[in-house]
Design a protein around this motif. Sequence first.
Motif, mmCIF file in Angstrom:
data_model
loop_
_atom_site.group_PDB
_atom_site.id
_atom_site.type_symbol
_atom_site.label_atom_id
_atom_site.label_comp_id
_atom_site.label_asym_id
_atom_site.label_seq_id
_atom_site.Cartn_x
_atom_site.Cartn_y
_atom_site.Cartn_z
ATOM 1 N N UNK A 198 34.842 16.666 -11.562
ATOM 2 C CA UNK A 198 34.052 17.417 -12.524
ATOM 3 C C UNK A 198 33.143 18.395 -11.782
ATOM 4 N N UNK A 199 32.715 19.430 -12.482
ATOM 5 C CA UNK A 199 31.840 20.420 -11.875
ATOM 6 C C UNK A 199 30.472 20.398 -12.551
ATOM 7 N N UNK A 200 29.512 21.016 -11.889
ATOM 8 C CA UNK A 200 28.175 21.177 -12.435
ATOM 9 C C UNK A 200 27.730 22.600 -12.147
ATOM 10 N N UNK A 201 27.053 23.211 -13.092
ATOM 11 C CA UNK A 201 26.612 24.595 -12.921
ATOM 12 C C UNK A 201 25.213 24.616 -12.324
ATOM 13 N N UNK A 202 25.100 25.295 -11.189
ATOM 14 C CA UNK A 202 23.811 25.450 -10.531
ATOM 15 C C UNK A 202 23.432 26.918 -10.603
ATOM 16 N N UNK A 203 22.384 27.236 -11.324
ATOM 17 C CA UNK A 203 22.032 28.628 -11.523
ATOM 18 C C UNK A 203 23.036 29.307 -12.436
ATOM 19 N N UNK A 204 23.103 30.634 -12.353
ATOM 20 C CA UNK A 204 23.972 31.392 -13.241
ATOM 21 C C UNK A 204 25.402 31.522 -12.736
ATOM 22 N N UNK A 205 25.580 31.396 -11.425
ATOM 23 C CA UNK A 205 26.887 31.760 -10.898
ATOM 24 C C UNK A 205 27.534 30.748 -9.964
ATOM 25 N N UNK A 206 27.028 29.512 -9.931
ATOM 26 C CA UNK A 206 27.644 28.505 -9.072
ATOM 27 C C UNK A 206 28.169 27.358 -9.925
ATOM 28 N N UNK A 207 29.478 27.199 -9.948
ATOM 29 C CA UNK A 207 30.097 26.023 -10.564
ATOM 30 C C UNK A 207 30.659 25.204 -9.419
ATOM 31 N N UNK A 208 29.970 24.136 -9.069
ATOM 32 C CA UNK A 208 30.279 23.374 -7.869
ATOM 33 C C UNK A 208 30.675 21.946 -8.214
ATOM 34 N N UNK A 209 31.146 21.221 -7.218
ATOM 35 C CA UNK A 209 31.541 19.828 -7.443
ATOM 36 C C UNK A 209 30.353 19.033 -7.965
ATOM 37 N N UNK A 210 30.623 18.137 -8.908
ATOM 38 C CA UNK A 210 29.556 17.341 -9.528
ATOM 39 C C UNK A 210 28.863 16.446 -8.510
ATOM 40 N N UNK A 211 29.585 16.029 -7.478
ATOM 41 C CA UNK A 211 29.012 15.225 -6.399
ATOM 42 C C UNK A 211 28.946 16.082 -5.144
ATOM 43 N N UNK A 212 27.816 16.010 -4.437
ATOM 44 C CA UNK A 212 27.633 16.782 -3.210
ATOM 45 C C UNK A 212 27.707 15.854 -2.002
ATOM 46 N N UNK A 213 27.936 16.461 -0.847
ATOM 47 C CA UNK A 213 27.919 15.681 0.395
ATOM 48 C C UNK A 213 26.690 16.076 1.201
ATOM 49 N N UNK A 214 25.887 15.078 1.589
ATOM 50 C CA UNK A 214 24.691 15.303 2.386
ATOM 51 C C UNK A 214 24.988 15.135 3.869
ATOM 52 N N UNK A 215 24.569 16.107 4.660
ATOM 53 C CA UNK A 215 24.962 16.169 6.072
ATOM 54 C C UNK A 215 23.934 15.578 7.028
ATOM 55 N N UNK A 216 22.919 14.902 6.532
ATOM 56 C CA UNK A 216 21.840 14.417 7.371
ATOM 57 C C UNK A 216 22.329 13.588 8.555
ATOM 58 N N UNK A 217 23.263 12.689 8.325
ATOM 59 C CA UNK A 217 23.669 11.746 9.367
ATOM 60 C C UNK A 217 24.710 12.310 10.336
ATOM 61 N N UNK A 218 25.218 13.499 10.078
ATOM 62 C CA UNK A 218 26.286 14.036 10.927
ATOM 63 C C UNK A 218 25.857 14.147 12.389
ATOM 64 N N UNK A 219 24.611 14.547 12.614
ATOM 65 C CA UNK A 219 24.138 14.757 13.983
ATOM 66 C C UNK A 219 24.011 13.494 14.802
ATOM 67 N N UNK A 220 24.076 12.341 14.142
ATOM 68 C CA UNK A 220 24.029 11.078 14.866
ATOM 69 C C UNK A 220 25.399 10.564 15.252
ATOM 70 N N UNK A 221 26.428 11.328 14.923
ATOM 71 C CA UNK A 221 27.809 10.957 15.244
ATOM 72 C C UNK A 221 28.369 11.913 16.294
ATOM 73 N N UNK A 222 29.601 11.682 16.709
ATOM 74 C CA UNK A 222 30.240 12.659 17.579
ATOM 75 C C UNK A 222 30.669 13.844 16.730
ATOM 76 N N UNK A 223 30.960 14.946 17.403
ATOM 77 C CA UNK A 223 31.379 16.141 16.676
ATOM 78 C C UNK A 223 32.673 15.884 15.917
ATOM 79 N N UNK A 224 33.562 15.107 16.504
ATOM 80 C CA UNK A 224 34.831 14.797 15.836
ATOM 81 C C UNK A 224 34.624 13.885 14.632
#
Length: 299
Positions: free
Chosen positions: A2-28
């Motif tokens: 499902x999508x969700x409308x953010x502002x007037x022109x963004x129809x994006x995925x209803x669930x987002x991915x947060x990148x906070x923990x990425x830097x604690x892992x390897x690049x791969x």
Amino acid sequence: MKTIKIGKNIATSKIAYGCMRLGGKTKEEAKSAVLTAIECGVNFFDNADIYNGGVSEEYFGAAIKGIDRESIFVQSKCGIRKGFYDFSKEHIVSSVEGSLKRIGVDYLDVLCLHRPDILMKGEEVAEAFDSLYARGLVKNFGVSNFNSMQVEYLKKYTDFPLVANQLQLGLFHTGMLDSWMCANMNNSFAVDKDGSVLPYSMLNDMVIQAWGPMRSDNGIFTVDEALADKMPALQKWAEKYHISKDALAIAFINQLDIVQPIIGTTNVKRIKDQLSSADTEIEKADWYYIYTEMGNLVP
């Protein structure tokens, strides 16, 4: 998904991915997590300049290299510095420039101010927004961890709509739901701790980006010993909808049209598991039963 409308022109995925923990892992490992989220239908990614000292943004940028920029939506946040908050024009602008360099993109789809700076000057924030938009560096603006009157204060100075507010919300962090449910009652559930941010957001078309949806007071809710008595009920409802307890927690808040849950695990198996709830529709009566069985009150 499902999508969700953010502002007037963004129809994006209803669930987002947060990148906070990425830097604690390897690049791969970080790349594998991001690509798994994309394969599962996510196209909205939340970052912040402070996450792992900027390394999370770098790893996210490396992960999306070669992916069509127009196919994904990139958000970052700024304003938190070591020991204080800073919404000065200079800091906001330089933070965005740094995020763009680390991620390796030309613009942010959304910039959010991370936590309210009590010393902020509305005119200065507005100048920063104007400059970033005029230079094509940011397309939309939002906030994070703001209450309704803090949003109103910024709206006094900027003509840009504030399209999102990132707030903690989850099965075991339900304050904004509780005060809605128990309006005008003489009990602790009725206490309005956030300035009626849920109805305010609905009235003003601000998406609530729910951070920490898997959290309880003692970490991830499924391993919180204080919640052991809740696990049988959660398992019952998870089995009814053929998803895991983690996925049920996401589905519970995803039922709210104005809410965009942000998942943050870097474990590929858990990413797939949590996103398996993306299209789960919980029946209305069941949603209320789950809410009450977790210790909340429906008057």
